[in-house]
Design a protein around this motif. Structure first.
Motif, PDB file in Angstrom:
ATOM      1  N   LYS A 155      45.660  34.139  36.045  1.00  0.00           N
ATOM      2  CA  LYS A 155      45.235  35.535  36.233  1.00  0.00           C
ATOM      3  C   LYS A 155      44.581  35.694  37.605  1.00  0.00           C
ATOM      4  O   LYS A 155      44.864  36.675  38.331  1.00  0.00           O
ATOM      5  CB  LYS A 155      44.261  35.921  35.123  1.00  0.00           C
ATOM      6  N   TYR A 156      43.719  34.776  37.968  1.00  0.00           N
ATOM      7  CA  TYR A 156      43.036  34.791  39.268  1.00  0.00           C
ATOM      8  C   TYR A 156      44.048  34.882  40.397  1.00  0.00           C
ATOM      9  O   TYR A 156      43.932  35.731  41.296  1.00  0.00           O
ATOM     10  CB  TYR A 156      42.216  33.510  39.367  1.00  0.00           C
ATOM     11  N   LEU A 157      45.052  34.025  40.380  1.00  0.00           N
ATOM     12  CA  LEU A 157      46.026  33.977  41.479  1.00  0.00           C
ATOM     13  C   LEU A 157      46.950  35.186  41.469  1.00  0.00           C
ATOM     14  O   LEU A 157      47.342  35.688  42.524  1.00  0.00           O
ATOM     15  CB  LEU A 157      46.824  32.685  41.411  1.00  0.00           C
ATOM     16  N   LYS A 158      47.304  35.649  40.302  1.00  0.00           N
ATOM     17  CA  LYS A 158      48.145  36.842  40.234  1.00  0.00           C
ATOM     18  C   LYS A 158      47.424  38.036  40.844  1.00  0.00           C
ATOM     19  O   LYS A 158      48.012  38.810  41.612  1.00  0.00           O
ATOM     20  CB  LYS A 158      48.543  37.132  38.787  1.00  0.00           C
ATOM     21  N   GLU A 159      46.151  38.199  40.512  1.00  0.00           N
ATOM     22  CA  GLU A 159      45.418  39.384  40.943  1.00  0.00           C
ATOM     23  C   GLU A 159      44.907  39.285  42.378  1.00  0.00           C
ATOM     24  O   GLU A 159      44.899  40.282  43.104  1.00  0.00           O
ATOM     25  CB  GLU A 159      44.245  39.625  39.994  1.00  0.00           C
ATOM     26  N   ARG A 160      44.490  38.092  42.788  1.00  0.00           N
ATOM     27  CA  ARG A 160      43.856  37.942  44.100  1.00  0.00           C
ATOM     28  C   ARG A 160      44.805  37.485  45.197  1.00  0.00           C
ATOM     29  O   ARG A 160      44.461  37.531  46.372  1.00  0.00           O
ATOM     30  CB  ARG A 160      42.676  36.974  44.006  1.00  0.00           C
ATOM     31  N   PHE A 161      45.997  37.040  44.787  1.00  0.00           N
ATOM     32  CA  PHE A 161      46.922  36.546  45.804  1.00  0.00           C
ATOM     33  C   PHE A 161      48.330  37.094  45.618  1.00  0.00           C
ATOM     34  O   PHE A 161      48.838  37.812  46.481  1.00  0.00           O
ATOM     35  CB  PHE A 161      46.949  35.010  45.795  1.00  0.00           C
ATOM     36  N   LEU A 162      48.963  36.790  44.514  1.00  0.00           N
ATOM     37  CA  LEU A 162      50.382  37.119  44.368  1.00  0.00           C
ATOM     38  C   LEU A 162      50.647  38.617  44.418  1.00  0.00           C
ATOM     39  O   LEU A 162      51.670  39.050  44.965  1.00  0.00           O
ATOM     40  CB  LEU A 162      50.921  36.521  43.062  1.00  0.00           C
ATOM     41  N   GLN A 163      49.748  39.424  43.887  1.00  0.00           N
ATOM     42  CA  GLN A 163      49.928  40.881  43.927  1.00  0.00           C
ATOM     43  C   GLN A 163      49.582  41.475  45.288  1.00  0.00           C
ATOM     44  O   GLN A 163      49.877  42.644  45.543  1.00  0.00           O
ATOM     45  CB  GLN A 163      49.076  41.546  42.839  1.00  0.00           C
ATOM     46  N   GLU A 164      48.979  40.679  46.154  1.00  0.00           N
ATOM     47  CA  GLU A 164      48.511  41.173  47.445  1.00  0.00           C
ATOM     48  C   GLU A 164      49.438  40.827  48.602  1.00  0.00           C
ATOM     49  O   GLU A 164      49.226  41.302  49.721  1.00  0.00           O
ATOM     50  CB  GLU A 164      47.110  40.608  47.729  1.00  0.00           C
ATOM     51  N   VAL A 165      50.437  39.987  48.361  1.00  0.00           N
ATOM     52  CA  VAL A 165      51.368  39.600  49.423  1.00  0.00           C
ATOM     53  C   VAL A 165      52.784  39.924  48.965  1.00  0.00           C
ATOM     54  O   VAL A 165      53.043  40.151  47.779  1.00  0.00           O
ATOM     55  CB  VAL A 165      51.243  38.098  49.768  1.00  0.00           C
ATOM     56  N   SER A 166      53.712  39.960  49.920  1.00  0.00           N
ATOM     57  CA  SER A 166      55.107  40.176  49.554  1.00  0.00           C
ATOM     58  C   SER A 166      55.603  38.989  48.739  1.00  0.00           C
ATOM     59  O   SER A 166      55.031  37.896  48.813  1.00  0.00           O
ATOM     60  CB  SER A 166      55.953  40.365  50.809  1.00  0.00           C
ATOM     61  N   PRO A 167      56.648  39.160  47.935  1.00  0.00           N
ATOM     62  CA  PRO A 167      57.070  38.092  47.019  1.00  0.00           C
ATOM     63  C   PRO A 167      57.312  36.755  47.722  1.00  0.00           C
ATOM     64  O   PRO A 167      57.920  36.691  48.786  1.00  0.00           O
ATOM     65  CB  PRO A 167      58.355  38.652  46.417  1.00  0.00           C
ATOM     66  N   LEU A 168      56.811  35.704  47.099  1.00  0.00           N
ATOM     67  CA  LEU A 168      57.007  34.360  47.610  1.00  0.00           C
ATOM     68  C   LEU A 168      58.400  33.854  47.249  1.00  0.00           C
ATOM     69  O   LEU A 168      59.066  34.384  46.345  1.00  0.00           O
ATOM     70  CB  LEU A 168      55.960  33.412  47.028  1.00  0.00           C
ATOM     71  N   LYS A 169      58.814  32.806  47.942  1.00  0.00           N
ATOM     72  CA  LYS A 169      60.055  32.147  47.568  1.00  0.00           C
ATOM     73  C   LYS A 169      59.963  31.634  46.144  1.00  0.00           C
ATOM     74  O   LYS A 169      60.912  31.738  45.352  1.00  0.00           O
ATOM     75  CB  LYS A 169      60.374  31.003  48.528  1.00  0.00           C
ATOM     76  N   ALA A 170      58.798  31.072  45.800  1.00  0.00           N
ATOM     77  CA  ALA A 170      58.536  30.636  44.426  1.00  0.00           C
ATOM     78  C   ALA A 170      57.045  30.446  44.257  1.00  0.00           C
ATOM     79  O   ALA A 170      56.331  30.091  45.198  1.00  0.00           O
ATOM     80  CB  ALA A 170      59.260  29.333  44.110  1.00  0.00           C
TER      81      ALA A 170
END
Length: 243
Positions: free
Chosen positions: A82-97
């Protein structure tokens, strides 16, 4: 190993985040993509806040993270997914993986899945922190320095669980899960570059032990002394006890 001191957590985060971005971009330039490890917890707030503002082609980045509690729902405020989804993954363009640790499935099957993935993605840049008890990821003292397994099930000691409660992730230490899936010390040390962000007075004793004690599994993060490309980013409070 290098030490970079800042006046406060915000300044630390800017410096560490910018340096992490530069290393990620260097890996993309040289290899076509960057494989990274991200840490979580309050110590990483400022570093990640800076990193998400960087000019990085995130479509060329593969992300792993350090640990996750066993049995904790992803909806729980303390979940590192949850931490990474909210503080990182939702804040940058989609990663390769983005390979998140699932603590809600069979631990041994999850460890096998993650091991195969990370062995196929040699890590270019690892962002880590140090716990109040000196742990690296959730490798509490005495940490296992010998296993070559990329991930393992670990038992969380009382000091570790108390830290999670003190930081507000859980109401009490008794509410903290007793076990987690953690990246191993060996796997962290395989990273080409390590950025270790450690702000705050609460971490001062752990910082001193990590940097000034002989390398020992009683001070798990002391192993970073042996890494050829590790930089500690400390604020004034975290560095207060250093000789």
């Amino acid at each position: 190993m290098k030490i970079i001191r800042s006046n406060n957590p915000q300044e630390l985060g800017v410096t560490a985040g910018q340096d992490a971005a530069a290393l990620i971009n260097q890996a993309i330039h040289e290899e076509g993509q960057a494989n990274v490890i991200l840490a979580t917890g309050t110590s990483q707030f400022e570093t990640l806040r800076e990193l998400i503002t960087a000019d990085i082609d995130w479509s060329k980045v593969v992300m792993f993270h350090l640990d996750e509690y066993i049995g904790l729902p992803v909806t729980h405020p303390a979940s590192f997914r949850k931490y990474l989804k909210e503080r990182f993954l939702q804040e940058v363009s989609p990663l390769k993986a983005a390979y998140l640790i699932d603590g809600e499935t069979d631990p041994e099957a999850e460890i096998a899945r993650l091991a195969a993935l990370i062995q196929a993605h040699p890590i270019d840049v690892a962002l880590v922190g140090v716990g109040e008890n000196g742990h690296l990821a959730f490798n509490d003292p005495p940490a296992d320095f010998t296993t070559k397994a990329p991930y393992l099930v670990v038992n969380l000691d009382d000091a570790c669980r108390q830290q999670q409660a003190n930081e507000g992730w859980f109401a009490t230490a008794a509410d903290v899960p007793a076990q987690a899936i953690s990246m191993s010390v060996h796997q962290i040390m395989l990273s080409k570059q390590i950025i270790c962000s450690v702000p705050g007075e609460r971490k001062a004793r752990a910082v001193k032990n990590s940097l000034e004690q002989p390398v020992s599994n009683l001070f798990p993060a002391s192993i970073l002394q042996q890494h050829p490309h590790c930089t500690f980013y400390l604020d004034t409070a975290a560095a207060a006890l250093l000789a």
